[in-house]
Design a protein around this motif. Structure first.
Motif, PDB file in Angstrom:
ATOM      1  N   GLY A  45       0.819  -1.197   0.000  1.00  0.00           N
ATOM      2  CA  GLY A  45       0.000   0.000   0.000  1.00  0.00           C
ATOM      3  C   GLY A  45       0.853   1.248   0.000  1.00  0.00           C
ATOM      4  O   GLY A  45       2.036   1.209   0.329  1.00  0.00           O
ATOM      5  N   ALA A  46       0.236   2.351  -0.395  1.00  0.00           N
ATOM      6  CA  ALA A  46       0.918   3.642  -0.427  1.00  0.00           C
ATOM      7  C   ALA A  46      -0.059   4.726   0.002  1.00  0.00           C
ATOM      8  O   ALA A  46      -1.271   4.587  -0.150  1.00  0.00           O
ATOM      9  CB  ALA A  46       1.440   3.937  -1.824  1.00  0.00           C
ATOM     10  N   LEU A  47       0.490   5.804   0.549  1.00  0.00           N
ATOM     11  CA  LEU A  47      -0.334   6.940   0.938  1.00  0.00           C
ATOM     12  C   LEU A  47       0.385   8.227   0.567  1.00  0.00           C
ATOM     13  O   LEU A  47       1.612   8.276   0.514  1.00  0.00           O
ATOM     14  CB  LEU A  47      -0.644   6.905   2.440  1.00  0.00           C
ATOM     15  N   THR A  48      -0.402   9.268   0.284  1.00  0.00           N
ATOM     16  CA  THR A  48       0.131  10.592  -0.031  1.00  0.00           C
ATOM     17  C   THR A  48      -0.823  11.627   0.524  1.00  0.00           C
ATOM     18  O   THR A  48      -2.040  11.510   0.346  1.00  0.00           O
ATOM     19  CB  THR A  48       0.259  10.800  -1.556  1.00  0.00           C
ATOM     20  N   TYR A  61      -5.090   6.976   0.212  1.00  0.00           N
ATOM     21  CA  TYR A  61      -4.300   5.750   0.197  1.00  0.00           C
ATOM     22  C   TYR A  61      -4.849   4.788  -0.848  1.00  0.00           C
ATOM     23  O   TYR A  61      -6.012   4.869  -1.251  1.00  0.00           O
ATOM     24  CB  TYR A  61      -4.265   5.079   1.576  1.00  0.00           C
ATOM     25  N   CYS A  62      -3.979   3.889  -1.276  1.00  0.00           N
ATOM     26  CA  CYS A  62      -4.393   2.792  -2.147  1.00  0.00           C
ATOM     27  C   CYS A  62      -3.583   1.567  -1.742  1.00  0.00           C
ATOM     28  O   CYS A  62      -2.486   1.684  -1.195  1.00  0.00           O
ATOM     29  CB  CYS A  62      -4.202   3.133  -3.620  1.00  0.00           C
ATOM     30  N   SER A  72      -8.975   1.809  -2.542  1.00  0.00           N
ATOM     31  CA  SER A  72      -8.525   3.180  -2.311  1.00  0.00           C
ATOM     32  C   SER A  72      -9.434   3.856  -1.299  1.00  0.00           C
ATOM     33  O   SER A  72     -10.566   3.440  -1.084  1.00  0.00           O
ATOM     34  CB  SER A  72      -8.519   3.980  -3.620  1.00  0.00           C
ATOM     35  N   GLY A  73      -8.899   4.920  -0.690  1.00  0.00           N
ATOM     36  CA  GLY A  73      -9.684   5.629   0.298  1.00  0.00           C
ATOM     37  C   GLY A  73      -9.019   6.891   0.785  1.00  0.00           C
ATOM     38  O   GLY A  73      -8.026   7.359   0.229  1.00  0.00           O
ATOM     39  N   HIS A  74      -9.589   7.443   1.853  1.00  0.00           N
ATOM     40  CA  HIS A  74      -9.126   8.691   2.459  1.00  0.00           C
ATOM     41  C   HIS A  74      -9.003   8.464   3.963  1.00  0.00           C
ATOM     42  O   HIS A  74      -9.765   7.685   4.546  1.00  0.00           O
ATOM     43  CB  HIS A  74     -10.130   9.812   2.178  1.00  0.00           C
ATOM     44  N   CYS A  75      -8.062   9.170   4.589  1.00  0.00           N
ATOM     45  CA  CYS A  75      -7.859   9.032   6.020  1.00  0.00           C
ATOM     46  C   CYS A  75      -7.498  10.379   6.635  1.00  0.00           C
ATOM     47  O   CYS A  75      -6.755  11.164   6.029  1.00  0.00           O
ATOM     48  CB  CYS A  75      -6.733   8.031   6.288  1.00  0.00           C
TER      49      CYS A  75
END
Length: 123
Positions: A45-48, A61-62, A72-75
């Motif tokens: 996984g990766a986040l930005t 994130y995905c 995929s989503g949001h945090c």
């Protein structure tokens, strides 16, 4: 709260036990945040996102899970300092699409003396 997340490693908090096979590694440059994670059901996984002045995080994130599904989503994460100086993040997350879901989870900074599975960048 002024925090720098660069190089910090986090793991999910479950039953107060550290699971070093599930790890996220965060990187930071100014207000820019990015990271990688793996373990548990996440193969990769990766986040930005960004770090706000108060230390809160907003990121997308995905990931690819163990079944090969792409999610995929949001945090939005709120930091709390632990007595020993480590960071605990309360995460309010939302997943989109076929895997639509939402919830709250908690991750905690791994102590430096606990080795974690290496998260490879690149290939």
């Amino acid at each position: 709260m002024t925090l720098n997340y660069d190089g910090k490693r986090f793991h999910p908090v479950e039953d107060s036990s550290a699971d070093p096979s599930r790890v996220a590694v965060y990187h930071q440059d100014g207000d820019l945040l990015w990271g990688e994670f793996l373990g548990g059901k996440a193969r990769r996984g990766a986040l930005t996102g960004t770090v706000n002045a108060d230390g809160t995080l907003e990121f997308a994130y995905c990931m690819v899970n163990e079944d090969g599904d792409v999610i995929s989503g949001h945090c939005a994460s709120t930091p709390h300092l632990l007595d020993d100086g480590r960071v605990r993040l309360e995460e309010v997350w939302e997943r989109y699409g076929a895997h639509e879901s939402s919830g709250v989870s908690v991750i905690e900074e791994l102590p430096a003396e606990i080795p974690a599975q290496t998260v490879r960048t690149g290939s």
